[in-house]
Design a protein around this motif. Structure first.
Motif, PDB file in Angstrom:
ATOM      1  N   ASN A 118       0.817  -1.218   0.000  1.00 27.06           N
ATOM      2  CA  ASN A 118       0.000   0.000   0.000  1.00 27.06           C
ATOM      3  C   ASN A 118       0.857   1.276   0.000  1.00 27.06           C
ATOM      4  O   ASN A 118       0.643   2.187   0.789  1.00 27.06           O
ATOM      5  CB  ASN A 118      -0.926  -0.005   1.219  1.00 27.06           C
ATOM      6  CG  ASN A 118      -2.040   1.020   1.080  1.00 27.06           C
ATOM      7  OD1 ASN A 118      -2.453   1.368  -0.016  1.00 27.06           O
ATOM      8  ND2 ASN A 118      -2.521   1.511   2.213  1.00 27.06           N
ATOM      9  N   THR A 119       1.814   1.336  -0.916  1.00 31.60           N
ATOM     10  CA  THR A 119       2.827   2.391  -0.891  1.00 31.60           C
ATOM     11  C   THR A 119       2.821   3.267  -2.137  1.00 31.60           C
ATOM     12  O   THR A 119       2.841   4.500  -2.037  1.00 31.60           O
ATOM     13  CB  THR A 119       4.229   1.775  -0.723  1.00 31.60           C
ATOM     14  OG1 THR A 119       4.291   1.104   0.538  1.00 31.60           O
ATOM     15  CG2 THR A 119       5.309   2.838  -0.799  1.00 31.60           C
ATOM     16  N   TYR A 120       2.800   2.677  -3.319  1.00 28.81           N
ATOM     17  CA  TYR A 120       3.025   3.418  -4.551  1.00 28.81           C
ATOM     18  C   TYR A 120       1.721   3.971  -5.124  1.00 28.81           C
ATOM     19  O   TYR A 120       0.694   3.292  -5.133  1.00 28.81           O
ATOM     20  CB  TYR A 120       3.691   2.524  -5.593  1.00 28.81           C
ATOM     21  CG  TYR A 120       5.011   1.957  -5.148  1.00 28.81           C
ATOM     22  CD1 TYR A 120       6.150   2.759  -5.076  1.00 28.81           C
ATOM     23  CD2 TYR A 120       5.124   0.617  -4.772  1.00 28.81           C
ATOM     24  CE1 TYR A 120       7.363   2.243  -4.646  1.00 28.81           C
ATOM     25  CE2 TYR A 120       6.331   0.094  -4.353  1.00 28.81           C
ATOM     26  CZ  TYR A 120       7.440   0.906  -4.287  1.00 28.81           C
ATOM     27  OH  TYR A 120       8.641   0.395  -3.860  1.00 28.81           O
ATOM     28  N   ASP A 121       1.784   5.209  -5.616  1.00 35.07           N
ATOM     29  CA  ASP A 121       0.620   5.762  -6.309  1.00 35.07           C
ATOM     30  C   ASP A 121       0.812   5.790  -7.817  1.00 35.07           C
ATOM     31  O   ASP A 121      -0.031   6.290  -8.554  1.00 35.07           O
ATOM     32  CB  ASP A 121       0.239   7.147  -5.785  1.00 35.07           C
ATOM     33  CG  ASP A 121       1.407   8.117  -5.732  1.00 35.07           C
ATOM     34  OD1 ASP A 121       2.468   7.823  -6.307  1.00 35.07           O
ATOM     35  OD2 ASP A 121       1.238   9.185  -5.117  1.00 35.07           O
ATOM     36  N   ALA A 122       1.923   5.208  -8.301  1.00 34.52           N
ATOM     37  CA  ALA A 122       2.140   5.051  -9.741  1.00 34.52           C
ATOM     38  C   ALA A 122       3.165   3.953  -9.979  1.00 34.52           C
ATOM     39  O   ALA A 122       4.155   3.834  -9.244  1.00 34.52           O
ATOM     40  CB  ALA A 122       2.616   6.358 -10.376  1.00 34.52           C
ATOM     41  N   VAL A 123       2.920   3.155 -11.017  1.00 36.64           N
ATOM     42  CA  VAL A 123       3.865   2.126 -11.443  1.00 36.64           C
ATOM     43  C   VAL A 123       3.960   2.191 -12.962  1.00 36.64           C
ATOM     44  O   VAL A 123       2.983   2.517 -13.640  1.00 36.64           O
ATOM     45  CB  VAL A 123       3.420   0.723 -10.973  1.00 36.64           C
ATOM     46  CG1 VAL A 123       2.043   0.372 -11.488  1.00 36.64           C
ATOM     47  CG2 VAL A 123       4.422  -0.347 -11.397  1.00 36.64           C
TER      48      VAL A 123
ATOM     49  N   LEU B 229       0.428  -1.275  -4.297  1.00 36.87           N
ATOM     50  CA  LEU B 229      -0.182  -0.072  -4.854  1.00 36.87           C
ATOM     51  C   LEU B 229      -1.266   0.483  -3.941  1.00 36.87           C
ATOM     52  O   LEU B 229      -2.008  -0.281  -3.312  1.00 36.87           O
ATOM     53  CB  LEU B 229      -0.789  -0.379  -6.222  1.00 36.87           C
ATOM     54  CG  LEU B 229       0.152  -0.966  -7.276  1.00 36.87           C
ATOM     55  CD1 LEU B 229      -0.606  -1.201  -8.573  1.00 36.87           C
ATOM     56  CD2 LEU B 229       1.352  -0.065  -7.501  1.00 36.87           C
ATOM     57  N   LYS B 230      -1.381   1.794  -3.923  1.00 32.31           N
ATOM     58  CA  LYS B 230      -2.504   2.424  -3.234  1.00 32.31           C
ATOM     59  C   LYS B 230      -3.777   2.194  -4.049  1.00 32.31           C
ATOM     60  O   LYS B 230      -3.714   1.919  -5.249  1.00 32.31           O
ATOM     61  CB  LYS B 230      -2.230   3.920  -3.054  1.00 32.31           C
ATOM     62  CG  LYS B 230      -1.094   4.196  -2.079  1.00 32.31           C
ATOM     63  CD  LYS B 230      -0.911   5.687  -1.857  1.00 32.31           C
ATOM     64  CE  LYS B 230       0.175   5.932  -0.806  1.00 32.31           C
ATOM     65  NZ  LYS B 230       0.370   7.377  -0.547  1.00 32.31           N
ATOM     66  N   PRO B 231      -4.942   2.290  -3.418  1.00 33.96           N
ATOM     67  CA  PRO B 231      -6.196   1.976  -4.127  1.00 33.96           C
ATOM     68  C   PRO B 231      -6.420   2.763  -5.400  1.00 33.96           C
ATOM     69  O   PRO B 231      -7.044   2.258  -6.332  1.00 33.96           O
ATOM     70  CB  PRO B 231      -7.257   2.292  -3.069  1.00 33.96           C
ATOM     71  CG  PRO B 231      -6.565   2.086  -1.769  1.00 33.96           C
ATOM     72  CD  PRO B 231      -5.152   2.540  -1.979  1.00 33.96           C
ATOM     73  N   ASP B 232      -5.933   4.006  -5.480  1.00 33.40           N
ATOM     74  CA  ASP B 232      -6.166   4.822  -6.670  1.00 33.40           C
ATOM     75  C   ASP B 232      -4.915   4.968  -7.532  1.00 33.40           C
ATOM     76  O   ASP B 232      -4.810   5.884  -8.345  1.00 33.40           O
ATOM     77  CB  ASP B 232      -6.663   6.206  -6.269  1.00 33.40           C
ATOM     78  CG  ASP B 232      -5.665   6.953  -5.391  1.00 33.40           C
ATOM     79  OD1 ASP B 232      -4.707   6.318  -4.905  1.00 33.40           O
ATOM     80  OD2 ASP B 232      -5.837   8.176  -5.192  1.00 33.40           O
TER      81      ASP B 232
END
Length: 217
Positions: free
Chosen positions: A105-110, A135-138
């Motif tokens: 639950n860390t990255y907001d883009a990959v 990944l974060k939910p959004d």
């Protein structure tokens, strides 16, 4: 893959790409990179020689960025593109993305830019399932890769020829086991990622897309 993977190509990769496609691959690779503005934690998978990393640093000057690649040679090229200040907020990790450990639950883009075509469909499923908890939910997933045009004709024939040549070359140089283009975008959609934007180039041979994570991790 061979143990040295893409290391022998690291120094010449950009030149080889330019000789084959000019600037077309670079335009496809960075088509949707503006989406990285304002992101705080970015994960780059298989970024290669660091062109994506350098642009991500420019567009997201306050983000913490992790770049993972199997090739030590490619990571050295990527490191050379970083300013002293950017090196303080970038982590370069030599690892297999299928087994690397990522914080939850860390990255907001990959990003996966001309990368998933190196894997079998089953490996891509494993990659998606492995990365998604981090990944974060959004979070968004920036994707760019080759595609086989759906409509029959010269564009599809040309794509088949290029794909055969490329898979043969990279099998020879790196030990790449894949012999045909995997359905990466279909697998992202099946896994629950929602398509936000898409761009096709060169008769639909090059694809760029933005997907959004719809799962709560």
């Amino acid at each position: 893959m061979k143990t040295n993977g893409y290391d022998p190509l690291a120094r010449f990769y950009r030149s080889l790409e330019f000789l084959a496609f000019g600037r077309a691959l670079e335009r496809a690779r960075f088509q949707h990179f503006e989406q990285l503005r304002g992101r705080q934690r970015i994960l780059l998978l298989g970024d290669g020689d660091g062109r994506g990393l350098a642009l991500a640093c420019q567009l997201a000057p306050h983000a913490q960025i992790d770049s993972v690649d199997f090739s030590a040679g490619m990571l050295r090229r990527a490191a050379d593109r970083l300013s002293p200040a950017d090196r303080q907020r970038v982590t370069l990790l030599q690892a297999d993305v299928l087994t690397a450990e990522f914080p939850r639950n860390t990255y907001d883009a990959v990003t996966t830019l001309f990368f998933l075509d190196c894997f079998s469909p089953e490996q891509i499923r494993v990659c998606i399932d492995h990365v998604r908890p981090s990944l974060k939910p959004d979070a968004i997933w920036l994707y760019a890769d080759f595609a086989l045009p759906v409509v029959r004709g010269w564009a599809r024939t040309r794509a088949r020829i290029w794909l055969a040549l490329m898979f043969t070359f990279f099998r020879w140089q790196t030990g790449l086991a894949i012999r045909e283009l995997p359905p990466a975008e279909a697998l992202l959609k099946t896994a629950g990622f929602h398509l936000l934007a898409e761009t096709s180039r060169q008769g639909c041979f090059l694809r760029s897309a933005v997907y959004k994570n719809q799962f709560v991790t």
